[in-house]
Design a protein around this motif. Structure first.
Motif, PDB file in Angstrom:
ATOM      1  N   ALA A 282       6.489   8.298  -5.387  1.00  0.00           N
ATOM      2  CA  ALA A 282       7.846   8.814  -5.177  1.00  0.00           C
ATOM      3  C   ALA A 282       8.706   7.850  -4.381  1.00  0.00           C
ATOM      4  O   ALA A 282       9.941   7.937  -4.410  1.00  0.00           O
ATOM      5  CB  ALA A 282       7.793  10.159  -4.464  1.00  0.00           C
ATOM      6  N   LEU A 283       8.077   6.932  -3.659  1.00  0.00           N
ATOM      7  CA  LEU A 283       8.842   5.962  -2.861  1.00  0.00           C
ATOM      8  C   LEU A 283       9.459   4.895  -3.761  1.00  0.00           C
ATOM      9  O   LEU A 283       8.830   4.435  -4.715  1.00  0.00           O
ATOM     10  CB  LEU A 283       7.939   5.295  -1.829  1.00  0.00           C
ATOM     11  CG  LEU A 283       7.530   6.101  -0.603  1.00  0.00           C
ATOM     12  CD1 LEU A 283       6.582   5.288   0.269  1.00  0.00           C
ATOM     13  CD2 LEU A 283       8.758   6.525   0.206  1.00  0.00           C
ATOM     14  N   ASP A 284      10.686   4.507  -3.422  1.00  0.00           N
ATOM     15  CA  ASP A 284      11.373   3.446  -4.154  1.00  0.00           C
ATOM     16  C   ASP A 284      11.320   2.111  -3.423  1.00  0.00           C
ATOM     17  O   ASP A 284      11.282   1.057  -4.063  1.00  0.00           O
ATOM     18  CB  ASP A 284      12.853   3.818  -4.358  1.00  0.00           C
ATOM     19  CG  ASP A 284      13.027   5.069  -5.190  1.00  0.00           C
ATOM     20  OD1 ASP A 284      12.523   5.087  -6.327  1.00  0.00           O
ATOM     21  OD2 ASP A 284      13.647   6.027  -4.698  1.00  0.00           O
ATOM     22  N   ILE A 285      11.329   2.156  -2.099  1.00  0.00           N
ATOM     23  CA  ILE A 285      11.482   0.926  -1.338  1.00  0.00           C
ATOM     24  C   ILE A 285      10.800   1.054   0.022  1.00  0.00           C
ATOM     25  O   ILE A 285      10.817   2.141   0.634  1.00  0.00           O
ATOM     26  CB  ILE A 285      12.988   0.579  -1.171  1.00  0.00           C
ATOM     27  CG1 ILE A 285      13.197  -0.797  -0.544  1.00  0.00           C
ATOM     28  CG2 ILE A 285      13.728   1.658  -0.398  1.00  0.00           C
ATOM     29  CD1 ILE A 285      14.644  -1.293  -0.658  1.00  0.00           C
ATOM     30  N   ALA A 286      10.185  -0.033   0.466  1.00  0.00           N
ATOM     31  CA  ALA A 286       9.595  -0.109   1.798  1.00  0.00           C
ATOM     32  C   ALA A 286      10.347  -1.187   2.574  1.00  0.00           C
ATOM     33  O   ALA A 286      10.497  -2.311   2.093  1.00  0.00           O
ATOM     34  CB  ALA A 286       8.106  -0.451   1.709  1.00  0.00           C
ATOM     35  N   VAL A 287      10.807  -0.848   3.756  1.00  0.00           N
ATOM     36  CA  VAL A 287      11.689  -1.723   4.524  1.00  0.00           C
ATOM     37  C   VAL A 287      11.015  -2.134   5.827  1.00  0.00           C
ATOM     38  O   VAL A 287      10.515  -1.285   6.570  1.00  0.00           O
ATOM     39  CB  VAL A 287      13.027  -1.020   4.831  1.00  0.00           C
ATOM     40  CG1 VAL A 287      13.926  -1.920   5.673  1.00  0.00           C
ATOM     41  CG2 VAL A 287      13.723  -0.611   3.541  1.00  0.00           C
TER      42      VAL A 287
ATOM     43  N   MET B  68      10.473  -4.430   0.303  1.00  0.00           N
ATOM     44  CA  MET B  68       9.784  -4.453  -0.992  1.00  0.00           C
ATOM     45  C   MET B  68      10.303  -3.283  -1.812  1.00  0.00           C
ATOM     46  O   MET B  68      10.439  -2.172  -1.299  1.00  0.00           O
ATOM     47  CB  MET B  68       8.274  -4.343  -0.799  1.00  0.00           C
ATOM     48  CG  MET B  68       7.454  -4.525  -2.078  1.00  0.00           C
ATOM     49  SD  MET B  68       5.652  -4.349  -1.771  1.00  0.00           S
ATOM     50  CE  MET B  68       5.348  -5.713  -0.645  1.00  0.00           C
ATOM     51  N   VAL B  69      10.597  -3.528  -3.076  1.00  0.00           N
ATOM     52  CA  VAL B  69      11.204  -2.509  -3.922  1.00  0.00           C
ATOM     53  C   VAL B  69      10.525  -2.504  -5.283  1.00  0.00           C
ATOM     54  O   VAL B  69       9.959  -3.514  -5.723  1.00  0.00           O
ATOM     55  CB  VAL B  69      12.730  -2.771  -4.075  1.00  0.00           C
ATOM     56  CG1 VAL B  69      12.996  -4.088  -4.779  1.00  0.00           C
ATOM     57  CG2 VAL B  69      13.421  -1.623  -4.790  1.00  0.00           C
ATOM     58  N   ARG B  70      10.562  -1.346  -5.948  1.00  0.00           N
ATOM     59  CA  ARG B  70      10.048  -1.291  -7.311  1.00  0.00           C
ATOM     60  C   ARG B  70      10.995  -2.072  -8.224  1.00  0.00           C
ATOM     61  O   ARG B  70      12.204  -1.836  -8.239  1.00  0.00           O
ATOM     62  CB  ARG B  70       9.924   0.161  -7.774  1.00  0.00           C
ATOM     63  CG  ARG B  70       8.924   0.959  -6.950  1.00  0.00           C
ATOM     64  CD  ARG B  70       8.611   2.312  -7.567  1.00  0.00           C
ATOM     65  NE  ARG B  70       7.808   3.102  -6.635  1.00  0.00           N
ATOM     66  CZ  ARG B  70       6.482   2.965  -6.478  1.00  0.00           C
ATOM     67  NH1 ARG B  70       5.829   2.102  -7.230  1.00  0.00           N
ATOM     68  NH2 ARG B  70       5.831   3.708  -5.600  1.00  0.00           N
ATOM     69  N   THR B  71      10.432  -2.971  -8.995  1.00  0.00           N
ATOM     70  CA  THR B  71      11.253  -3.864  -9.826  1.00  0.00           C
ATOM     71  C   THR B  71      12.079  -3.080 -10.837  1.00  0.00           C
ATOM     72  O   THR B  71      13.230  -3.429 -11.112  1.00  0.00           O
ATOM     73  CB  THR B  71      10.363  -4.884 -10.553  1.00  0.00           C
ATOM     74  OG1 THR B  71       9.446  -5.457  -9.618  1.00  0.00           O
ATOM     75  CG2 THR B  71      11.211  -5.995 -11.151  1.00  0.00           C
TER      76      THR B  71
ATOM     77  N   ALA C 264       0.824  -1.207   0.000  1.00  0.00           N
ATOM     78  CA  ALA C 264       0.000   0.000   0.000  1.00  0.00           C
ATOM     79  C   ALA C 264       0.859   1.258   0.000  1.00  0.00           C
ATOM     80  O   ALA C 264       0.546   2.248  -0.694  1.00  0.00           O
ATOM     81  CB  ALA C 264      -0.925  -0.016   1.214  1.00  0.00           C
ATOM     82  N   ALA C 265       1.963   1.241   0.766  1.00  0.00           N
ATOM     83  CA  ALA C 265       2.832   2.419   0.837  1.00  0.00           C
ATOM     84  C   ALA C 265       3.420   2.755  -0.526  1.00  0.00           C
ATOM     85  O   ALA C 265       3.463   3.921  -0.937  1.00  0.00           O
ATOM     86  CB  ALA C 265       3.947   2.176   1.857  1.00  0.00           C
ATOM     87  N   LEU C 266       3.863   1.737  -1.256  1.00  0.00           N
ATOM     88  CA  LEU C 266       4.477   1.969  -2.566  1.00  0.00           C
ATOM     89  C   LEU C 266       3.435   2.333  -3.618  1.00  0.00           C
ATOM     90  O   LEU C 266       3.720   3.103  -4.538  1.00  0.00           O
ATOM     91  CB  LEU C 266       5.269   0.733  -2.992  1.00  0.00           C
ATOM     92  CG  LEU C 266       6.545   0.460  -2.185  1.00  0.00           C
ATOM     93  CD1 LEU C 266       7.153  -0.887  -2.554  1.00  0.00           C
ATOM     94  CD2 LEU C 266       7.576   1.561  -2.406  1.00  0.00           C
ATOM     95  N   LYS C 267       2.243   1.762  -3.505  1.00  0.00           N
ATOM     96  CA  LYS C 267       1.195   2.104  -4.465  1.00  0.00           C
ATOM     97  C   LYS C 267       0.646   3.507  -4.228  1.00  0.00           C
ATOM     98  O   LYS C 267       0.323   4.232  -5.178  1.00  0.00           O
ATOM     99  CB  LYS C 267       0.059   1.077  -4.388  1.00  0.00           C
ATOM    100  CG  LYS C 267       0.373  -0.239  -5.082  1.00  0.00           C
ATOM    101  CD  LYS C 267      -0.864  -1.120  -5.176  1.00  0.00           C
ATOM    102  CE  LYS C 267      -0.622  -2.327  -6.069  1.00  0.00           C
ATOM    103  NZ  LYS C 267      -1.847  -3.159  -6.236  1.00  0.00           N
ATOM    104  N   ASP C 268       0.558   3.905  -2.969  1.00  0.00           N
ATOM    105  CA  ASP C 268      -0.031   5.202  -2.634  1.00  0.00           C
ATOM    106  C   ASP C 268       0.926   6.366  -2.887  1.00  0.00           C
ATOM    107  O   ASP C 268       0.481   7.495  -3.090  1.00  0.00           O
ATOM    108  CB  ASP C 268      -0.466   5.226  -1.162  1.00  0.00           C
ATOM    109  CG  ASP C 268      -1.637   4.295  -0.899  1.00  0.00           C
ATOM    110  OD1 ASP C 268      -2.279   3.866  -1.869  1.00  0.00           O
ATOM    111  OD2 ASP C 268      -1.884   3.974   0.284  1.00  0.00           O
ATOM    112  N   ASP C 269       2.230   6.098  -2.853  1.00  0.00           N
ATOM    113  CA  ASP C 269       3.211   7.172  -3.032  1.00  0.00           C
ATOM    114  C   ASP C 269       4.193   6.793  -4.138  1.00  0.00           C
ATOM    115  O   ASP C 269       5.181   6.096  -3.895  1.00  0.00           O
ATOM    116  CB  ASP C 269       3.971   7.420  -1.727  1.00  0.00           C
ATOM    117  CG  ASP C 269       4.887   8.635  -1.815  1.00  0.00           C
ATOM    118  OD1 ASP C 269       5.038   9.199  -2.913  1.00  0.00           O
ATOM    119  OD2 ASP C 269       5.458   9.018  -0.778  1.00  0.00           O
TER     120      ASP C 269
END
Length: 366
Positions: free
Chosen positions: A116-121, A166-169, A109-114
């Motif tokens: 600008a984010l590259d990675i969630a740790v 989790m990171v953008r591929t 959800a964090a990466l989909k909602d923003d």
């Protein structure tokens, strides 16, 4: 639910057979409503981990298996798995059930909602996170390693040692050629290899106690962590493998000089005999330590491989050994008994040969 693939979960494994079905069941529950796939990247586990994953994959098309033959290492396994998916987002989670899979939806959800984010740790060291049942010694070691990585690499994370993220591929693929793939801390590699500071968010989780299988933590893992830090800081100047081989060679010099001193000075053996025996002792020591550290990703295993490798190491280094003994004997005669200087000169002459030939013919054949 859309037919488009949302997320891939890469699971590097070695001897985790009993945890495979449990992890898939937990992912299925945690990621309800998400179109996901799980990619097990197994380093040819002797306990049949890859077969256990394949048994599930026959019934569940969301499960895939990459079985690596002749290649080992958590970091490289993660890289291969992350580059093998078409999903726009890819997560890494350990196969030992110690990471909390229920945090994955929040990462997604964090990466989909923003955008600008590259990675969630997943972090153990932000509010709400924790190390679970770790004893005081392990907590202290982890804290030291965390501070060291923050000081050396300055990546800004509170938990740079985390193996759960989790990171953008697309971001991962772009930097993949620059990743070192050393050791167990792939997150550090990713953060340090990016061409720009990665934008991240840290989400809390509590580290669980392993319930099945054996821990992979050992002193060599700690050494690999230090090697990884060295590589990110200095690897472009002096390649890490050569630095390791050279460092072990320096220790081997101490072995060489100790044996030579014992034979020549203490026992009164001839210098030539002492030099030959000392060279053989140092060569044997260097083989075993290089096998454990320098070439851990190509480590020879089992008595047959070890014996073949030791013989191969001795054979391919024989030119260096002959040069070592010959140069040392010549200088000893020329310098009229300057045995220490003669011995060190012989060692230096053989060192370059040992590295070049052993890299190709001892650890390069498997």
């Amino acid at each position: 639910m859309s037919d488009l693939l949302d997320l891939a979960i890469v699971i590097p494994t070695f001897n985790e057979k009993g945890n495979v079905p449990v992890l898939i069941a937990r992912l299925d529950q945690a990621l309800a409503g998400v179109n996901w796939e799980a990619i097990f990247v197994d380093d040819d586990s002797p306990d049949g981990t890859a077969d256990a994953a394949r048994d599930i994959a026959r019934l569940d098309r969301r499960v895939r298996v990459i079985q690596r033959i002749g290649r080992r290492g958590l970091a490289t396994a993660c890289i291969e798995g992350m580059c093998a998916t078409a999903a726009p987002l890819v997560a890494v989670i350990d196969g030992d059930l110690q990471h909390d899979e229920t945090v994955l939806p929040a990462m997604l959800a964090a990466l989909k909602d923003d955008p600008a984010l590259d990675i969630a740790v997943g972090s153990r060291f932000v509010a709400g996170g924790g190390t679970g049942e770790w004893d005081r010694d392990r907590v202290a070691k982890s804290a030291f390693a965390t501070r060291l990585s923050q000081r050396v690499l300055d990546v800004g994370l509170s938990d740079p040692m985390s193996g759960f993220f989790m990171v953008r591929t697309a971001v991962l693929r772009e930097m993949a050629p620059r990743l070192a793939g050393i050791g167990f801390k792939i997150l550090l590699d990713i953060m340090a290899s990016a061409g720009r500071p990665l934008r991240f968010v840290e989400l809390p989780y509590v580290f669980r106690t392993r319930s099945a299988g054996e821990s992979k933590l050992d002193h060599v893992v700690a050494m690999e962590y230090l090697i990884a830090l060295y590589d990110r800081r200095f690897g472009r100047v002096i390649p890490v493998r050569f630095a390791m081989f050279s460092a072990i060679g320096v220790i081997g010099v101490g072995i060489h000089m100790g044996v030579l001193t014992a034979l020549y000075v203490v026992l009164g053996a001839s210098f030539l005999l002492g030099q030959i025996v000392a060279t053989a002792a140092a060569m044997t020591f260097n083989f075993f330590l290089n096998n454990a550290l320098t070439y851990r990703d190509r480590r020879l295993r089992g008595w047959r491989q070890m014996l073949d490798g030791w013989v191969s190491f001795c054979v391919v280094c024989s030119v260096g050994a002959v040069a070592n003994v010959g140069v040392a004997a010549f200088l000893y005669d020329f310098r009229y008994g300057a045995w220490a200087i003669s011995a060190l000169a012989g060692v230096l002459v053989g060192a370059v040969w040992n590295y070049a030939l052993s890299s190709r013919f001892t650890w390069g054949r498997y």
